[in-house]
Write a protein that holds these residues in place. Sequence first.
Motif, PDB file in Angstrom:
ATOM      1  N   PRO A 260      -1.244  38.637 108.884  1.00  0.00           N
ATOM      2  CA  PRO A 260      -1.438  37.200 109.074  1.00  0.00           C
ATOM      3  C   PRO A 260      -0.127  36.434 108.895  1.00  0.00           C
ATOM      4  N   ARG A 261       0.062  35.370 109.644  1.00  0.00           N
ATOM      5  CA  ARG A 261       1.300  34.584 109.625  1.00  0.00           C
ATOM      6  C   ARG A 261       1.348  33.727 108.355  1.00  0.00           C
ATOM      7  N   THR A 262       2.510  33.667 107.744  1.00  0.00           N
ATOM      8  CA  THR A 262       2.683  32.833 106.551  1.00  0.00           C
ATOM      9  C   THR A 262       4.066  32.175 106.574  1.00  0.00           C
ATOM     10  N   LEU A 263       4.162  31.057 105.862  1.00  0.00           N
ATOM     11  CA  LEU A 263       5.443  30.398 105.591  1.00  0.00           C
ATOM     12  C   LEU A 263       5.407  29.927 104.141  1.00  0.00           C
ATOM     13  N   PRO A 264       6.515  30.055 103.393  1.00  0.00           N
ATOM     14  CA  PRO A 264       6.495  29.571 102.016  1.00  0.00           C
ATOM     15  C   PRO A 264       6.571  28.047 101.951  1.00  0.00           C
ATOM     16  N   PRO A 265       5.903  27.432 100.965  1.00  0.00           N
ATOM     17  CA  PRO A 265       5.815  25.968 100.915  1.00  0.00           C
ATOM     18  C   PRO A 265       7.127  25.261 100.638  1.00  0.00           C
ATOM     19  N   LYS A 266       8.155  25.970 100.186  1.00  0.00           N
ATOM     20  CA  LYS A 266       9.399  25.267  99.871  1.00  0.00           C
ATOM     21  C   LYS A 266      10.018  24.608 101.102  1.00  0.00           C
ATOM     22  N   TRP A 267       9.617  25.058 102.316  1.00  0.00           N
ATOM     23  CA  TRP A 267      10.226  24.491 103.522  1.00  0.00           C
ATOM     24  C   TRP A 267       9.554  23.200 103.971  1.00  0.00           C
ATOM     25  N   PHE A 268       8.534  22.733 103.254  1.00  0.00           N
ATOM     26  CA  PHE A 268       7.999  21.383 103.484  1.00  0.00           C
ATOM     27  C   PHE A 268       9.030  20.304 103.133  1.00  0.00           C
ATOM     28  N   TYR A 269       9.890  20.618 102.158  1.00  0.00           N
ATOM     29  CA  TYR A 269      10.558  19.550 101.396  1.00  0.00           C
ATOM     30  C   TYR A 269      11.945  19.183 101.892  1.00  0.00           C
ATOM     31  N   ASP A 270      12.040  18.763 103.151  1.00  0.00           N
ATOM     32  CA  ASP A 270      13.229  18.018 103.528  1.00  0.00           C
ATOM     33  C   ASP A 270      13.002  16.578 103.065  1.00  0.00           C
ATOM     34  N   LYS A 271      13.845  15.635 103.475  1.00  0.00           N
ATOM     35  CA  LYS A 271      13.693  14.251 103.007  1.00  0.00           C
ATOM     36  C   LYS A 271      12.319  13.695 103.389  1.00  0.00           C
ATOM     37  N   ARG A 272      11.919  13.924 104.635  1.00  0.00           N
ATOM     38  CA  ARG A 272      10.620  13.400 105.087  1.00  0.00           C
ATOM     39  C   ARG A 272       9.480  14.059 104.305  1.00  0.00           C
ATOM     40  N   GLY A 273       9.565  15.362 104.108  1.00  0.00           N
ATOM     41  CA  GLY A 273       8.515  16.067 103.383  1.00  0.00           C
ATOM     42  C   GLY A 273       8.410  15.610 101.935  1.00  0.00           C
ATOM     43  N   SER A 274       9.554  15.377 101.305  1.00  0.00           N
ATOM     44  CA  SER A 274       9.552  14.898  99.921  1.00  0.00           C
ATOM     45  C   SER A 274       8.923  13.510  99.827  1.00  0.00           C
TER      46      SER A 274
END
Length: 325
Positions: free
Chosen positions: A33-47
């Motif tokens: 199954p495809r996954t991505l770690p949540p740390k990549w949410f957090y650019d300026k817009r994500g933060s």
Amino acid sequence: MAESRFTLDDRLPAGYFTDSLHADVRAGLAERPRTLPPKWFYDKRGSDLFEEITRLPEYYPTRAEQEILVRRAPEIAALTRAATLVELGSGSSRKTRLLLDALTAGGTLRRYAPLDVSGAALAEAGEAICRDYPGLEVTATVADFEAGLPLSDEPGPRLLAFLGSTIGNFDPAQRQAFYRMLALSLTSDDVLLLGADLVKDPRVLVRAYDDEQGVTAEFDKNVLHVLNRELGADFDVDAFDHVAVWNAEQERIEMRLRSRAAQTVKIPELDLSLSLDAGEEVRTELSCKFRRESLTAELHAGGFTVRQWWTDPEERFALLMAVPN
């Protein structure tokens, strides 16, 4: 001058973000199954979106943890008598001020040592704290604490705060490795302060991760904007739906992006072509929820003994103090 009391030490290796992103996307998207770690949410817009999430009526964890800190921070200060407050993943350091106030009032605090991967967030928060807490030394470190804890000359005893139930983003094996790393980094005088979201009505949990206004959906999809920008990918963000699912067996919320139709996505930077079926999902976050007995046991296995356990009045969230075994 506040500037003389603030230092920022960048410990990330050259090319850290690019190398980490490449490795995570290759490992997570190349196989099912495809996954991505949540740390990549957090650019300026994500933060910014996450800050908005913490103010939503459905998202109780931030408010519940803050309620505990308002009531218990003076007790935490008296029990630990910490000379240094170390905070992992500090971000904006908003809740930290409750601890800083209590430790300052107790007369023991000499240094605040936040660690985060965002140098910009550390600089903004650190300079503000220097202004607001005269006499406090702030030594910020840009680091990925999952890879090791760069502690050195901090005056002890140290209070290491890991708030927000970020521990829930780790699966059980990752949590064990993390606890052991922490236990090896701390001395017998040091204390871990850990925030943990508790198991509760699944309807409450799902609403917290799938709000009516759709802010969490925007936050979830932001990872696709990051991949498009950083890797030249051609994700059609509108071709995905945000889904929050309660995994009862694992007692965790899983955030997923579900493909609305069969599609092929190209990621030129990685020479990767990704074929997604209609309805296929990419898991973007785990948010594990905890019970007192099992969390106490896993901390003990990882090298810690729980000394204090506090909850908000509705028992939605726990804040616990633990010491190395």
